[in-house]
Design an enzyme around this catalytic site. Structure first.
Site, PDB file in Angstrom:
ATOM      1  N   ASP A 167       0.824  -1.218   0.000  1.00 34.34           N
ATOM      2  CA  ASP A 167       0.000   0.000   0.000  1.00 34.34           C
ATOM      3  C   ASP A 167       0.855   1.264   0.000  1.00 34.34           C
ATOM      4  OD1 ASP A 167       1.023  -0.241   2.527  1.00 34.34           O
ATOM      5  OD2 ASP A 167      -0.840   0.294   3.563  1.00 34.34           O
TER       6      ASP A 167
ATOM      7  N   TYR B 281      36.794  18.095 -15.228  1.00 26.88           N
ATOM      8  CA  TYR B 281      36.835  16.805 -14.544  1.00 26.88           C
ATOM      9  C   TYR B 281      38.147  16.105 -14.903  1.00 26.88           C
ATOM     10  CZ  TYR B 281      32.018  18.271 -14.488  1.00 26.88           C
ATOM     11  OH  TYR B 281      30.878  19.024 -14.334  1.00 26.88           O
TER      12      TYR B 281
ATOM     13  N   HIS C 247      29.761  18.038 -20.790  1.00 29.33           N
ATOM     14  CA  HIS C 247      28.329  18.339 -20.771  1.00 29.33           C
ATOM     15  C   HIS C 247      28.080  19.777 -21.226  1.00 29.33           C
ATOM     16  CE1 HIS C 247      28.872  20.651 -17.030  1.00 29.33           C
ATOM     17  NE2 HIS C 247      29.589  19.640 -16.573  1.00 29.33           N
TER      18      HIS C 247
ATOM     19  N   HIS D 272      20.975  25.387 -19.310  1.00 29.63           N
ATOM     20  CA  HIS D 272      19.641  24.904 -19.680  1.00 29.63           C
ATOM     21  C   HIS D 272      18.606  25.811 -19.027  1.00 29.63           C
ATOM     22  CE1 HIS D 272      19.113  23.162 -15.629  1.00 29.63           C
ATOM     23  NE2 HIS D 272      20.297  22.610 -15.763  1.00 29.63           N
TER      24      HIS D 272
ATOM     25  N   HIS E 294      15.158  21.043 -15.539  1.00 32.26           N
ATOM     26  CA  HIS E 294      15.433  21.228 -16.971  1.00 32.26           C
ATOM     27  C   HIS E 294      14.102  21.667 -17.579  1.00 32.26           C
ATOM     28  CE1 HIS E 294      18.611  18.212 -15.824  1.00 32.26           C
ATOM     29  NE2 HIS E 294      19.325  19.186 -16.357  1.00 32.26           N
TER      30      HIS E 294
ATOM     31  N   HIS F  34      26.456  12.121 -12.740  1.00 32.77           N
ATOM     32  CA  HIS F  34      25.193  11.927 -12.020  1.00 32.77           C
ATOM     33  C   HIS F  34      25.388  10.986 -10.834  1.00 32.77           C
ATOM     34  CE1 HIS F  34      23.006  13.204 -15.930  1.00 32.77           C
ATOM     35  NE2 HIS F  34      23.152  14.234 -15.116  1.00 32.77           N
TER      36      HIS F  34
ATOM     37  N   ASP G  57      18.945  25.595  -8.895  1.00 29.58           N
ATOM     38  CA  ASP G  57      19.935  24.603  -9.346  1.00 29.58           C
ATOM     39  C   ASP G  57      21.324  25.170  -9.085  1.00 29.58           C
ATOM     40  OD1 ASP G  57      21.295  22.548 -10.534  1.00 29.58           O
ATOM     41  OD2 ASP G  57      20.318  22.709 -12.491  1.00 29.58           O
TER      42      ASP G  57
ATOM     43  N   ASP H 148      26.111  19.342  -6.191  1.00 29.22           N
ATOM     44  CA  ASP H 148      25.079  19.848  -7.097  1.00 29.22           C
ATOM     45  C   ASP H 148      23.758  19.626  -6.366  1.00 29.22           C
ATOM     46  OD1 ASP H 148      23.331  20.462  -9.162  1.00 29.22           O
ATOM     47  OD2 ASP H 148      24.591  19.541 -10.697  1.00 29.22           O
TER      48      ASP H 148
ATOM     49  N   GLU I 256      26.794  26.466 -15.887  1.00 24.39           N
ATOM     50  CA  GLU I 256      27.443  25.434 -15.078  1.00 24.39           C
ATOM     51  C   GLU I 256      28.602  24.726 -15.783  1.00 24.39           C
ATOM     52  OE1 GLU I 256      24.937  21.877 -14.526  1.00 24.39           O
ATOM     53  OE2 GLU I 256      23.317  22.969 -15.527  1.00 24.39           O
TER      54      GLU I 256
ATOM     55  N   GLU J  51      28.000  26.489 -10.541  1.00 26.48           N
ATOM     56  CA  GLU J  51      26.741  26.749 -11.230  1.00 26.48           C
ATOM     57  C   GLU J  51      25.908  27.791 -10.497  1.00 26.48           C
ATOM     58  OE1 GLU J  51      22.871  24.124 -12.728  1.00 26.48           O
ATOM     59  OE2 GLU J  51      24.162  23.369 -11.127  1.00 26.48           O
TER      60      GLU J  51
END
Length: 430
Positions: A41, A388, A355, A359, A366, A246, A274, A263, A384, A399
């Protein structure tokens, strides 16, 4: 809801914008999201479909909005259907929208119980030629479950095969991309809550803390400031974890000498903020960490200046790539041969910055917004960039969220959130 009630004037304006773009003799219908089951439930926490919220302010399951600007009966040009409540529901689930409250929130005078939808809808469809379906056409969408909207579209096509079909999404992409002043105020509130969470962390982070402990500190601060919590799944990545874009498991211990990429941001009234900040776990940047951080910050600052009316989204990202290439050359991560011999479809800088830079942001992290037409004032974008470097056990991203202005540089909704090396080090002193 935890947030303070939003003026119905926002939703009235949003509906006017949408209806002004509808074809003659057409109806548009918007459904709430389902409540999704987990097992037994148990269910996931309810999240309202952003489109019906944008147009009505209704933040409740089992709601339907119907818009028919050319309806013969003026009272039926805007109709909101909500779930009928009773004493049993009030005891077990709490307060639900009354007809009076639904009008107060939405500015819609005609409110029906959901049980009356089929009868009212059939009556209006006899007057209409076209039905607008609200399909999800966002460029990042990846929907595998059948939604309440999907079921409505399937059933409607079976019952009314003679009607023409139109799409709501192109209209929503256009109008949701440009924010009203009330929306920017709500996003500023979300950013202010995020600021409180980040400042709390600067006094908390030290060698030995766990990523999930940082997540807990943020959640505490967000909720105590009337947010539901995170605007998106938080990324709290120390050391090498920051090279996983991510990374969301947040289950590792933060070590002395590592950088910590976070982030993380709060929502408020369904509007997102963000934020990304990268800080040294021990409160002090090494010379190398500082050099990479300053490179990312310079790219962010230069990219921000380009977010003005008329900017092309694709060309903007190409120019940011050129700026990043220069910084990577200065850091010794690329050499001239790397750039001269690069694949134009995957430039050399992509090895360290893979990346996009910006956005749309708003009701969705997004968010909706046109990407193939020039930018306009009052669009809100993230900025942002990141670098890396797995071989150096380090990933740095910074960002902010900014509002495009009619003239000049954009307004930074996160201008008060610490970002400079010296300020971060000062605030992290034991």
């Amino acid at each position: 809801m935890k947030y303070e009630q939003i003026s119905s004037e926002l939703f009235i304006k949003n509906r006017r914008k949408f209806m002004s773009k509808m074809e003659p003799s057409s109806i548009a219908v918007f459904n709430s999201n389902d409540i999704y089951p987990v097992s037994a439930d148990s269910t996931l926490p309810f999240e309202q479909h952003r489109d019906i919220f944008y147009l009505s302010g209704a933040d409740q399951e089992e709601s339907i909005l119907l818009l028919f600007p050319d309806a013969h009966d003026k009272k039926l040009r805007e109709v909101l259907f909500v779930r009928e409540t009773n004493d049993h529901i009030a005891v077990w689930e709490g307060e639900k929208l009354t007809k009076e409250k639904a009008t107060e929130i939405s500015g819609i005078e005609t409110i029906y119980w959901l049980s009356e939808f089929d009868k009212v809808f059939f009556n209006l469809m006899t007057e209409a030629d076209t039905i607008y379906f609200n399909t999800n056409e966002h460029y990042r969408q990846s929907v595998e479950t059948q939604t309440r909207e999907d079921r409505f579209i399937r059933d409607c096509k079976q019952k009314f095969p003679g009607h023409k079909v139109a799409k709501s999404n192109p209209i929503l992409q256009e109008i949701r991309g440009v924010k009203e002043p009330e929306e920017i105020d709500l996003m500023q509130t979300a950013c202010n809550i995020t600021e409180k969470g980040f400042r709390r962390l600067l006094d908390f982070v030290k060698p030995g803390v766990w990523e999930y402990e940082i997540e807990a500190e943020l959640l505490h601060e967000f909720i105590r400031n009337r947010s539901k919590g995170f605007a998106y799944t938080p990324i709290i990545a120390s050391g090498a974890n920051a090279n996983v874009l991510h990374y969301i498991v947040n289950n590792q211990q933060c070590k002395d000498g590592d950088m910590l990429l976070m982030d993380v941001a709060a929502e408020y009234a369904n509007y997102s903020s963000d934020l990304t900040r990268t800080i040294p776990v021990n409160g002090r940047f090494t010379e190398r960490q500082k050099a990479v951080y300053q490179s990312v910050l310079r790219v962010k600052n230069e990219a921000t200046k380009m977010l003005v009316p008329g900017t092309d989204w694709a060309e903007y990202h190409k120019e940011v790539g050129n700026i990043m290439t220069s910084e990577l050359l200065g850091l010794g991560l690329l050499d001239k041969a790397d750039v001269q011999n690069e694949d134009k479809n995957w430039p050399a800088y992509k090895k360290y910055f893979m990346h996009g830079t910006s956005h749309h942001i708003g009701l969705d992290t997004h968010d909706y917004g046109p990407l193939k037409s020039p930018m306009k004032a009052n669009m809100v974008f993230t900025v942002e960039p990141g670098i890396y470097i797995p071989e150096e056990n380090m990933g740095i991203r910074i960002e902010d969220d900014v509002v495009i202005q009619e003239k000049g540089e954009p307004f930074n909704l996160m201008a008060n959130i610490p970002i400079e090396v010296e300020e971060i080090e000062e605030l992290m002193k034991a």
